[in-house]
Design a protein around this motif. Structure first.
Motif, PDB file in Angstrom:
ATOM      1  N   GLN A 187      77.609  58.892  16.651  1.00 56.80           N
ATOM      2  CA  GLN A 187      78.867  58.754  15.917  1.00 56.80           C
ATOM      3  C   GLN A 187      78.617  58.631  14.421  1.00 56.80           C
ATOM      4  O   GLN A 187      79.302  59.277  13.609  1.00 56.80           O
ATOM      5  CB  GLN A 187      79.643  57.537  16.417  1.00 56.80           C
ATOM      6  CG  GLN A 187      80.956  57.314  15.687  1.00 56.80           C
ATOM      7  CD  GLN A 187      81.636  56.016  16.095  1.00 56.80           C
ATOM      8  OE1 GLN A 187      81.001  55.101  16.615  1.00 56.80           O
ATOM      9  NE2 GLN A 187      82.937  55.928  15.879  1.00 56.80           N
ATOM     10  N   ASP A 188      77.649  57.820  14.066  1.00 57.27           N
ATOM     11  CA  ASP A 188      77.347  57.612  12.647  1.00 57.27           C
ATOM     12  C   ASP A 188      76.731  58.853  12.013  1.00 57.27           C
ATOM     13  O   ASP A 188      77.087  59.232  10.891  1.00 57.27           O
ATOM     14  CB  ASP A 188      76.406  56.416  12.512  1.00 57.27           C
ATOM     15  CG  ASP A 188      76.056  56.124  11.062  1.00 57.27           C
ATOM     16  OD1 ASP A 188      76.972  55.759  10.292  1.00 57.27           O
ATOM     17  OD2 ASP A 188      74.874  56.269  10.692  1.00 57.27           O
ATOM     18  N   LYS A 189      75.835  59.497  12.728  1.00 53.11           N
ATOM     19  CA  LYS A 189      75.090  60.620  12.162  1.00 53.11           C
ATOM     20  C   LYS A 189      75.957  61.868  12.014  1.00 53.11           C
ATOM     21  O   LYS A 189      75.839  62.612  11.039  1.00 53.11           O
ATOM     22  CB  LYS A 189      73.872  60.927  13.047  1.00 53.11           C
ATOM     23  CG  LYS A 189      72.925  61.957  12.473  1.00 53.11           C
ATOM     24  CD  LYS A 189      71.701  62.126  13.343  1.00 53.11           C
ATOM     25  CE  LYS A 189      70.803  60.916  13.288  1.00 53.11           C
ATOM     26  NZ  LYS A 189      70.067  60.838  11.984  1.00 53.11           N
ATOM     27  N   PHE A 190      76.871  62.086  12.984  1.00 57.19           N
ATOM     28  CA  PHE A 190      77.651  63.326  12.982  1.00 57.19           C
ATOM     29  C   PHE A 190      79.151  63.099  12.769  1.00 57.19           C
ATOM     30  O   PHE A 190      79.944  64.020  12.941  1.00 57.19           O
ATOM     31  CB  PHE A 190      77.423  64.088  14.288  1.00 57.19           C
ATOM     32  CG  PHE A 190      75.996  64.488  14.504  1.00 57.19           C
ATOM     33  CD1 PHE A 190      75.417  65.467  13.714  1.00 57.19           C
ATOM     34  CD2 PHE A 190      75.225  63.864  15.462  1.00 57.19           C
ATOM     35  CE1 PHE A 190      74.090  65.835  13.896  1.00 57.19           C
ATOM     36  CE2 PHE A 190      73.898  64.220  15.658  1.00 57.19           C
ATOM     37  CZ  PHE A 190      73.327  65.206  14.868  1.00 57.19           C
ATOM     38  N   LYS A 191      79.525  61.874  12.396  1.00 59.69           N
ATOM     39  CA  LYS A 191      80.912  61.558  12.058  1.00 59.69           C
ATOM     40  C   LYS A 191      81.876  61.927  13.193  1.00 59.69           C
ATOM     41  O   LYS A 191      82.885  62.594  12.996  1.00 59.69           O
ATOM     42  CB  LYS A 191      81.342  62.264  10.768  1.00 59.69           C
ATOM     43  CG  LYS A 191      80.376  62.090   9.610  1.00 59.69           C
ATOM     44  CD  LYS A 191      80.123  60.623   9.297  1.00 59.69           C
ATOM     45  CE  LYS A 191      79.125  60.468   8.147  1.00 59.69           C
ATOM     46  NZ  LYS A 191      78.751  59.043   7.915  1.00 59.69           N
TER      47      LYS A 191
END
Length: 252
Positions: A176-180
């Protein structure tokens, strides 16, 4: 053709519809050297791709180049209702080879895909190569009649342990954080994991079996298999979750 295929179904409201037919591609014999001609033979013998109108010389060059870079697909999918699209599912990319040859690989892909797609492709693979304790594989949806400028591109991500991941969601939060990823899709995945059926349930009644009580036990276990992220060029990445479920009924 190996007798190793499976069907994929989609739940549309209250109805279940056939989504695709997947053929697992296996090497015959001990020769592990890549062979795009072998791949074309499989295409020619697969239902749905047997007509010459489904491919032309440019598409074959396109597929041959992908085979040189990514190897033979491990699965070949004919997707129902998607026209002439073919789904190619590849093995995980060798990290060392990719890092050494990524510039040459991407330069070759520019002959067939747009620069935006190739740059996106390169960046995403480099990102996944930096994530620990996972394996991942690539999926491409290609049009066999015309080479798409920007094919549908997905990555399937397998955690080291589906059971642990369904409890901690450590990998999911990292993705979630890496690929928004959209918050709503992440919440849906977490809720699914929490509601997975598991355990035993007794079912009174049924036909008696000599030596057994007149009681059945229904056992079911569902575990997280993997995540899948689609990377469209014109919108945010989309998340899907896949679960393996097994069940058994037996008598006490």
């Amino acid at each position: 053709m190996p007798y190793d295929h499976f069907l994929e179904f989609d739940l549309q409201g209250n109805s279940v519809e056939l989504g695709g037919i997947f053929q697992r591609i296996e090497r015959i014999g001990d020769d592990n050297k890549f062979d795009d001609f072998y791949f074309f033979q499989i295409l020619d013998r697969s239902p749905g791709f047997t007509g010459s109108e489904f491919r032309d010389e440019l598409v074959d060059m396109h597929l041959a180049q992908l085979t040189k870079i990514l190897g033979l697909p491990v699965q070949l999918g004919l997707m129902v209702g998607r026209g002439e699209l073919i789904k190619l599912v590849y093995k995980s990319i060798d990290t060392t080879v990719w890092q050494e040859k990524s510039e040459n690989y991407c330069q070759c892909l520019l002959q067939y895909f747009s620069q935006n797609f190739v740059e996106n492709f390169r960046q995403i693979i480099n990102e996944f190569n930096c994530i620990p304790d996972i394996s991942f594989r690539l999926c491409l949806d290609l049009d066999l009649i015309k080479c798409l400028d920007s094919p549908r591109f997905c990555v399937e991500i397998f955690p080291a342990s589906g059971v642990k991941e369904a409890r901690s969601h450590k990998l999911l939060y990292l993705l979630q954080d890496k690929f928004k990823l959209e918050q709503s899709s992440v919440h849906n995945a977490i809720n699914l994991h929490q509601e997975l059926p598991k355990g035993h349930r007794r079912i009174p009644g049924g036909h008696s079996i000599p030596g057994c009580k007149d009681e059945r036990i229904y056992s079911i276990a569902a575990t997280l298999s993997h995540y899948k992220i689609e990377f469209p060029l014109d919108s945010r990445p989309k998340l899907k979750t896949y679960v393996n479920a097994t069940s058994e009924t037996f008598y006490t």
